[in-house]
Design a protein around this motif. Structure first.
Motif, mmCIF file in Angstrom:
data_model
loop_
_atom_site.group_PDB
_atom_site.id
_atom_site.type_symbol
_atom_site.label_atom_id
_atom_site.label_comp_id
_atom_site.label_asym_id
_atom_site.label_seq_id
_atom_site.Cartn_x
_atom_site.Cartn_y
_atom_site.Cartn_z
ATOM 1 N N VAL A 195 0.853 -1.191 0.000
ATOM 2 C CA VAL A 195 0.000 0.000 0.000
ATOM 3 C C VAL A 195 0.888 1.239 0.000
ATOM 4 C CG1 VAL A 195 -1.732 1.293 1.281
ATOM 5 C CG2 VAL A 195 -1.839 -1.205 1.201
ATOM 6 N N GLY A 196 0.572 2.178 -0.849
ATOM 7 C CA GLY A 196 1.336 3.418 -0.924
ATOM 8 C C GLY A 196 0.420 4.577 -1.264
ATOM 9 N N SER A 197 0.984 5.610 -1.838
ATOM 10 C CA SER A 197 0.192 6.782 -2.220
ATOM 11 C C SER A 197 0.644 7.290 -3.579
ATOM 12 C CB SER A 197 0.332 7.894 -1.174
ATOM 13 O OG SER A 197 1.686 8.269 -1.025
ATOM 14 N N VAL A 198 -0.217 8.064 -4.193
ATOM 15 C CA VAL A 198 0.040 8.592 -5.532
ATOM 16 C C VAL A 198 0.861 9.872 -5.432
ATOM 17 C CG1 VAL A 198 -1.016 9.425 -7.670
ATOM 18 C CG2 VAL A 198 -2.127 7.602 -6.340
ATOM 19 N N SER A 199 1.930 9.943 -6.193
ATOM 20 C CA SER A 199 2.768 11.137 -6.193
ATOM 21 C C SER A 199 2.049 12.284 -6.893
ATOM 22 C CB SER A 199 4.082 10.857 -6.917
ATOM 23 O OG SER A 199 3.856 10.659 -8.309
ATOM 24 N N ALA A 200 2.548 13.485 -6.690
ATOM 25 C CA ALA A 200 1.948 14.659 -7.329
ATOM 26 C C ALA A 200 2.020 14.534 -8.850
ATOM 27 C CB ALA A 200 2.657 15.928 -6.855
ATOM 28 N N GLU A 204 -2.072 13.775 -11.410
ATOM 29 C CA GLU A 204 -2.749 14.443 -12.521
ATOM 30 C C GLU A 204 -3.159 13.441 -13.592
ATOM 31 O OE1 GLU A 204 -2.029 18.145 -15.665
ATOM 32 O OE2 GLU A 204 -0.557 17.708 -14.107
ATOM 33 N N LEU A 205 -2.268 12.481 -13.893
ATOM 34 C CA LEU A 205 -2.577 11.472 -14.904
ATOM 35 C C LEU A 205 -3.714 10.556 -14.458
ATOM 36 C CD1 LEU A 205 1.055 10.465 -15.930
ATOM 37 C CD2 LEU A 205 -0.612 11.652 -17.376
ATOM 38 N N LEU A 206 -3.737 10.231 -13.164
ATOM 39 C CA LEU A 206 -4.741 9.304 -12.643
ATOM 40 C C LEU A 206 -6.027 10.004 -12.230
ATOM 41 C CD1 LEU A 206 -2.485 6.920 -10.525
ATOM 42 C CD2 LEU A 206 -3.595 6.435 -12.711
ATOM 43 N N ASP A 207 -6.049 11.337 -12.314
ATOM 44 C CA ASP A 207 -7.228 12.127 -11.976
ATOM 45 C C ASP A 207 -7.629 11.938 -10.513
ATOM 46 O OD1 ASP A 207 -9.290 13.937 -12.436
ATOM 47 O OD2 ASP A 207 -10.695 12.394 -13.100
ATOM 48 N N VAL A 208 -6.624 11.988 -9.630
ATOM 49 C CA VAL A 208 -6.866 11.918 -8.183
ATOM 50 C C VAL A 208 -6.030 12.992 -7.505
ATOM 51 C CG1 VAL A 208 -7.382 9.445 -8.164
ATOM 52 C CG2 VAL A 208 -5.025 10.215 -7.838
ATOM 53 N N ALA A 210 -3.057 14.278 -5.034
ATOM 54 C CA ALA A 210 -1.755 13.783 -4.605
ATOM 55 C C ALA A 210 -1.892 13.150 -3.227
ATOM 56 C CB ALA A 210 -0.740 14.923 -4.574
ATOM 57 N N GLU A 211 -1.150 12.082 -3.018
ATOM 58 C CA GLU A 211 -1.162 11.311 -1.766
ATOM 59 C C GLU A 211 -2.413 10.456 -1.595
ATOM 60 O OE1 GLU A 211 1.607 11.212 -0.017
ATOM 61 O OE2 GLU A 211 2.421 12.665 -1.432
ATOM 62 N N SER A 233 3.777 -0.916 -11.034
ATOM 63 C CA SER A 233 2.447 -0.367 -11.311
ATOM 64 C C SER A 233 1.952 0.435 -10.118
ATOM 65 C CB SER A 233 1.449 -1.495 -11.611
ATOM 66 O OG SER A 233 1.873 -2.287 -12.699
ATOM 67 N N ILE A 234 1.376 1.593 -10.416
ATOM 68 C CA ILE A 234 0.713 2.424 -9.402
ATOM 69 C C ILE A 234 -0.765 2.363 -9.729
ATOM 70 C CG2 ILE A 234 0.654 4.666 -8.260
ATOM 71 C CD1 ILE A 234 3.440 3.397 -8.359
ATOM 72 N N MET A 235 -1.552 1.639 -8.913
ATOM 73 C CA MET A 235 -2.960 1.404 -9.212
ATOM 74 C C MET A 235 -3.853 2.183 -8.242
ATOM 75 S SD MET A 235 -2.207 -0.659 -11.633
ATOM 76 C CE MET A 235 -3.779 -1.329 -12.181
ATOM 77 N N ARG A 236 -4.821 2.892 -8.789
ATOM 78 C CA ARG A 236 -5.743 3.670 -7.954
ATOM 79 C C ARG A 236 -6.415 2.793 -6.911
ATOM 80 N NH1 ARG A 236 -9.356 8.250 -10.837
ATOM 81 N NH2 ARG A 236 -10.663 7.603 -9.072
ATOM 82 N N GLY A 237 -6.368 3.213 -5.656
ATOM 83 C CA GLY A 237 -6.940 2.422 -4.584
ATOM 84 C C GLY A 237 -8.440 2.257 -4.669
ATOM 85 N N ASP A 238 -9.125 3.181 -5.345
ATOM 86 C CA ASP A 238 -10.581 3.084 -5.455
ATOM 87 C C ASP A 238 -11.025 2.338 -6.699
ATOM 88 O OD1 ASP A 238 -9.648 5.055 -7.170
ATOM 89 O OD2 ASP A 238 -11.416 6.342 -6.918
ATOM 90 N N ARG A 239 -10.073 1.934 -7.545
ATOM 91 C CA ARG A 239 -10.448 1.225 -8.765
ATOM 92 C C ARG A 239 -9.679 -0.082 -8.942
ATOM 93 N NH1 ARG A 239 -11.041 6.480 -12.731
ATOM 94 N NH2 ARG A 239 -13.030 7.171 -11.850
ATOM 95 N N TYR A 240 -9.010 -0.504 -7.893
ATOM 96 C CA TYR A 240 -8.260 -1.757 -7.960
ATOM 97 C C TYR A 240 -8.389 -2.438 -6.608
ATOM 98 C CZ TYR A 240 -4.560 -4.941 -9.535
ATOM 99 O OH TYR A 240 -3.857 -6.046 -9.941
#
Length: 248
Positions: A195-200, A204-208, A210-211, A233-240
Motif C-alpha cells: 500500500v502506498g500513495s500517488v505522487s503529485a 494528474e494522470l490518474l485524476d486523483v 496527490a497522496e 504499477s501504481i494502481m488507484r486504490g478506489d479502482r483496484y
C-alpha cells in the motif's frame, strides 16, 4: 436508479443454468453501456420480475457479478455498477489487456514515455543483469472503459528486445508484442503488492489528489531464459481491489 432497459429473459429450454443466463443478461447491459459506472440497478424483487426468474436465482447471479468486480453492494443503499474496477486475485499469468477483457472492460492505454536507459540497481537486480545495462523503459497510463486505473512502468533488457524502444505507432499488448516479435512467452511471474500513495506527478494522470491511496505492484516475469520484464504499477486504490478465497 436506471432508466428503461431491455432485458434478455432466461430461456428454460436452454442447457445453461437460469442464474448463469440471468447474470449474462445483466452483464450485457453493463458491456453495452446501458448501465454505466455508478448506476444503481433495480432491486432483487424488480429484477426477478423483469427477468422472469426467482429472487434466489437473481441473488446468485448478482453475487457472481459482484465477485467478478462488475457490481458493488452498499448496505442500506442498493447495488451499483462498478465496471471500472479491476479485481485481482488468484489467476493465471496474464497481461493487463487480458485482465480487462476477462472482466468485460474496454482496455485503454496511453504511452507516456518509451526510451532506452541504463538499468538502476533495483531494475538490474530484478532482471538479473549488471547495473547500468541498457533497458527499454515503457511507461503507460492504463484504463478501463475510458477511466484511468493505473500507471505501469515496464523495464526490459535491450539484449532481449533489440529495437523495441525505436518502435513507432500504437503499442499493442506488451505480452502479445513480445511473443510475436521476439518469441518471448512468459512462463512464471512473481508479484509483490504494498500500500502506498500517488505522487503529485502521477496524480494528474490518474485524476486523483496527490497522496491518494494506491497499490504499488512489482512484477518480475520470466521465461526459460530468465527474467525478461520488471514492471512497477501504481494502481488507484478506489479502482483496484485484491480478493482471495480462503479454505480450511
Amino acid at each position: 436508479m436506471t432508466g428503461p432497459a431491455t432485458f434478455a429473459r432466461p430461456d428454460r429450454r436452454r442447457p445453461e443454468p437460469l442464474w448463469h443466463q440471468a447474470g449474462e443478461a445483466l452483464r450485457a447491459l453493463i458491456a453495452d453501456g446501458t448501465w454505466t459506472d455508478g448506476t444503481q440497478i433495480p432491486n432483487e424483487a424488480k429484477l426477478s420480475e423483469l427477468l422472469g426468474v426467482s429472487r434466489i436465482t437473481v441473488r446468485h447471479a448478482l453475487r457472481n457479478l459482484e465477485e467478478s468486480g462488475l457490481l458493488r453492494r452498499e448496505h442500506g443503499r442498493g447495488t451499483f455498477v462498478r465496471s471500472s474496477t479491476v479485481i485481482a486475485g488468484v489467476r493465471g499469468l496474464t497481461s493487463f489487456t487480458q485482465e480487462m477483457a476477462e472482466r468485460g472492460l474496454v482496455v485503454g492505454s496511453r504511452l507516456i514515455e518509451m526510451a532506452e536507459i541504463p538499468a538502476s540497481s533495483e531494475v538490474a537486480d530484478a532482471l538479473e543483469i549488471p547495473a547500468g545495462s541498457p533497458v527499454c523503459m515503457i511507461r503507460r497510463l492504463r484504463g478501463g472503459n475510458d477511466l484511468p486505473i493505473g500507471i505501469q512502468t515496464a523495464y526490459l533488457p535491450v539484449s532481449r528486445v533489440p529495437g523495441l524502444s525505436a518502435m513507432t505507432g500504437p503499442l499493442p499488448s506488451l505480452y502479445e508484442l513480445l511473443r510475436n516479435r521476439y518469441g518471448i512467452a512468459p512462463q512464471v511471474a512473481r508479484e509483490i503488492y504494498r500500500v502506498g500513495s500517488v505522487s503529485a506527478e502521477d496524480a494528474e494522470l490518474l485524476d486523483v489528489r496527490a497522496e491518494s491511496p494506491a497499490f504499488i505492484v512489482h512484477r518480475i516475469a520470466a521465461d526459460n531464459h530468465g527474467p525478461f520484464e520488471f514492471t512497477v504499477s501504481i494502481m488507484r486504490g478506489d479502482r483496484y481491489e485484491i480478493r482471495s478465497k480462503l479454505y480450511l
